[in-house]
Design a protein around this motif. Sequence first.
Motif, mmCIF file in Angstrom:
data_model
loop_
_atom_site.group_PDB
_atom_site.id
_atom_site.type_symbol
_atom_site.label_atom_id
_atom_site.label_comp_id
_atom_site.label_asym_id
_atom_site.label_seq_id
_atom_site.Cartn_x
_atom_site.Cartn_y
_atom_site.Cartn_z
ATOM 1 N N CYS A 142 37.564 33.097 28.176
ATOM 2 C CA CYS A 142 38.223 33.585 26.961
ATOM 3 C C CYS A 142 39.712 33.368 27.089
ATOM 4 C CB CYS A 142 37.907 35.076 26.764
ATOM 5 S SG CYS A 142 38.825 35.833 25.384
ATOM 6 N N VAL A 143 40.310 32.920 26.004
ATOM 7 C CA VAL A 143 41.746 32.646 26.012
ATOM 8 C C VAL A 143 42.565 33.925 26.081
ATOM 9 C CG1 VAL A 143 41.463 30.477 24.736
ATOM 10 C CG2 VAL A 143 41.769 32.626 23.479
ATOM 11 N N ASN A 144 41.925 35.065 25.830
ATOM 12 C CA ASN A 144 42.661 36.330 25.814
ATOM 13 C C ASN A 144 42.387 37.181 27.055
ATOM 14 O OD1 ASN A 144 44.242 38.508 24.647
ATOM 15 N ND2 ASN A 144 42.289 39.531 24.232
ATOM 16 N N CYS A 145 41.078 37.353 27.425
ATOM 17 C CA CYS A 145 40.739 38.280 28.513
ATOM 18 C C CYS A 145 40.056 37.631 29.695
ATOM 19 C CB CYS A 145 39.861 39.421 27.970
ATOM 20 S SG CYS A 145 38.213 38.838 27.441
ATOM 21 N N ASP A 146 39.902 36.298 29.687
ATOM 22 C CA ASP A 146 39.280 35.541 30.780
ATOM 23 C C ASP A 146 37.817 35.909 30.997
ATOM 24 O OD1 ASP A 146 42.296 35.542 32.810
ATOM 25 O OD2 ASP A 146 41.594 34.131 31.287
ATOM 26 N N ASN A 147 37.164 36.429 29.980
ATOM 27 C CA ASN A 147 35.750 36.737 30.071
ATOM 28 C C ASN A 147 34.957 35.436 30.027
ATOM 29 O OD1 ASN A 147 33.336 38.387 29.988
ATOM 30 N ND2 ASN A 147 33.190 37.839 27.802
ATOM 31 N N PRO A 148 33.988 35.226 30.935
ATOM 32 C CA PRO A 148 33.191 33.993 30.921
ATOM 33 C C PRO A 148 32.424 33.863 29.612
ATOM 34 C CG PRO A 148 32.936 35.147 32.998
ATOM 35 C CD PRO A 148 33.629 36.098 32.084
ATOM 36 N N LEU A 149 32.461 32.652 29.008
ATOM 37 C CA LEU A 149 31.803 32.395 27.726
ATOM 38 C C LEU A 149 31.080 31.060 27.799
ATOM 39 C CD1 LEU A 149 34.714 33.350 25.294
ATOM 40 C CD2 LEU A 149 32.771 34.790 25.893
ATOM 41 N N GLU A 150 30.063 30.941 26.909
ATOM 42 C CA GLU A 150 29.407 29.650 26.758
ATOM 43 C C GLU A 150 30.373 28.676 26.079
ATOM 44 O OE1 GLU A 150 26.497 28.786 27.913
ATOM 45 O OE2 GLU A 150 26.082 30.816 28.701
ATOM 46 N N ASP A 151 30.181 27.362 26.342
ATOM 47 C CA ASP A 151 31.093 26.360 25.768
ATOM 48 C C ASP A 151 31.108 26.390 24.244
ATOM 49 O OD1 ASP A 151 30.365 23.862 28.316
ATOM 50 O OD2 ASP A 151 31.861 25.471 28.260
ATOM 51 N N GLU A 152 29.939 26.781 23.627
ATOM 52 C CA GLU A 152 29.871 26.747 22.165
ATOM 53 C C GLU A 152 30.430 28.010 21.523
ATOM 54 O OE1 GLU A 152 27.747 26.156 24.583
ATOM 55 O OE2 GLU A 152 25.770 25.843 23.696
ATOM 56 N N SER A 153 30.780 29.070 22.281
ATOM 57 C CA SER A 153 31.224 30.362 21.728
ATOM 58 C C SER A 153 32.516 30.193 20.937
ATOM 59 C CB SER A 153 31.444 31.369 22.856
ATOM 60 O OG SER A 153 30.237 31.591 23.567
ATOM 61 N N LEU A 154 32.485 30.799 19.707
ATOM 62 C CA LEU A 154 33.675 30.774 18.867
ATOM 63 C C LEU A 154 34.476 32.066 18.989
ATOM 64 C CD1 LEU A 154 32.201 29.131 15.613
ATOM 65 C CD2 LEU A 154 33.428 28.033 17.483
ATOM 66 N N TYR A 155 33.785 33.176 19.424
ATOM 67 C CA TYR A 155 34.459 34.468 19.579
ATOM 68 C C TYR A 155 34.057 35.089 20.922
ATOM 69 C CZ TYR A 155 35.498 34.128 14.605
ATOM 70 O OH TYR A 155 35.944 33.722 13.389
ATOM 71 N N CYS A 156 34.977 35.803 21.499
ATOM 72 C CA CYS A 156 34.686 36.472 22.779
ATOM 73 C C CYS A 156 33.782 37.685 22.515
ATOM 74 C CB CYS A 156 35.970 36.917 23.460
ATOM 75 S SG CYS A 156 35.707 37.799 25.028
ATOM 76 N N ASN A 157 32.697 37.804 23.302
ATOM 77 C CA ASN A 157 31.761 38.931 23.110
ATOM 78 C C ASN A 157 32.272 40.215 23.760
ATOM 79 O OD1 ASN A 157 31.438 38.362 25.783
ATOM 80 N ND2 ASN A 157 29.329 37.615 25.597
ATOM 81 N N LYS A 158 33.471 40.126 24.396
ATOM 82 C CA LYS A 158 34.042 41.314 25.022
ATOM 83 C C LYS A 158 35.223 41.859 24.220
ATOM 84 C CE LYS A 158 35.942 43.040 29.373
ATOM 85 N NZ LYS A 158 36.304 42.720 30.761
ATOM 86 N N CYS A 159 36.193 40.936 23.939
ATOM 87 C CA CYS A 159 37.396 41.399 23.205
ATOM 88 C C CYS A 159 37.386 40.989 21.748
ATOM 89 C CB CYS A 159 38.653 40.915 23.900
ATOM 90 S SG CYS A 159 38.880 39.103 23.787
ATOM 91 N N GLY A 160 36.492 40.058 21.381
ATOM 92 C CA GLY A 160 36.373 39.626 19.996
ATOM 93 C C GLY A 160 37.410 38.601 19.553
ATOM 94 N N ASP A 161 38.234 38.103 20.490
ATOM 95 C CA ASP A 161 39.275 37.133 20.128
ATOM 96 C C ASP A 161 38.652 35.775 19.817
ATOM 97 O OD1 ASP A 161 42.547 36.472 21.589
ATOM 98 O OD2 ASP A 161 41.731 36.062 19.608
ATOM 99 N N LYS A 162 39.221 35.081 18.821
ATOM 100 C CA LYS A 162 38.715 33.765 18.421
ATOM 101 C C LYS A 162 39.090 32.728 19.477
ATOM 102 C CE LYS A 162 38.607 30.455 14.610
ATOM 103 N NZ LYS A 162 39.051 30.135 13.247
ATOM 104 N N GLN A 163 38.121 31.831 19.756
ATOM 105 C CA GLN A 163 38.329 30.824 20.787
ATOM 106 C C GLN A 163 38.679 29.462 20.167
ATOM 107 O OE1 GLN A 163 38.080 32.022 24.081
ATOM 108 N NE2 GLN A 163 38.023 33.855 22.795
ATOM 109 N N GLU A 164 39.409 28.651 20.946
ATOM 110 C CA GLU A 164 39.736 27.295 20.483
ATOM 111 C C GLU A 164 38.529 26.387 20.660
ATOM 112 O OE1 GLU A 164 44.455 27.356 21.744
ATOM 113 O OE2 GLU A 164 43.069 25.952 22.662
#
Length: 235
Positions: free
Chosen positions: A4-26
């Motif tokens: 995650c660009v905001n909280c460094d939470n591990p995400l799948e490559d296709e994720s558009l939003y962080c499932n922890k902080c909800g920040d939008k991903q590039e």
Amino acid sequence: MKLCVNCDNPLEDESLYCNKCGDKQESSGTSEDTSENVINELPQDELPQDDLPKRKLLTPRTIIYGVALILFLAISAITVYFNTPEQKAKATIDNYLNALQHGEYVGGFKSGSFEDYANVLDYKYVNTRHGMSYDGKDILTFDLDSYNESEERFSSDLEEYLQKMKDLYLNDKNYTLIESNSEKLVIRDNKVGHSFSFLYDLQVTNELGSPIYKKVIFDVDNFSGEYKISYYFDK
């Protein structure tokens, strides 16, 4: 995987939003774009051979044509240079002096009657003093004005001056009388061709056989149809 660009939470490559902080991903883009970018960033010498820019190679035939063209242009330039009126006139002097050096007959190089140097040891062209072209239409006028300008000190009066000019020119087949009276003489110059004057350095021998150096001016023209030496004199 990505972070995650905001909280460094591990995400799948296709994720558009962080499932922890909800920040939008590039957007990470497609794998095709990524591989293309990597390839574009590689140095030229590390690119796959299929991706290198295509270069046109010179074939043997192209090289042969290029060399032939250069030779043709060079030969054409040399031919034009050595066939100019000035070069033809100069060649007459060179051939004349070369014949003198070797004791050969030189009458064919002369249109005038003058003595030749007894022994030419060496010679060198220095420069072309002047060159003139003739079309057979030049008109020469001798009158009181020309007498006052140039011949007053050589003639006692206008009548004597005009007679001198008549004797000088009309004994030459290259001139034709147009008008003659007590005040004016008009003559046409019939010469057609070119004339040149060249300066040469000559090494010759004197009466005692000792080498001496002379600066000699040769006058050459082709009024007879081919270039001949009409006269020469020591400068």
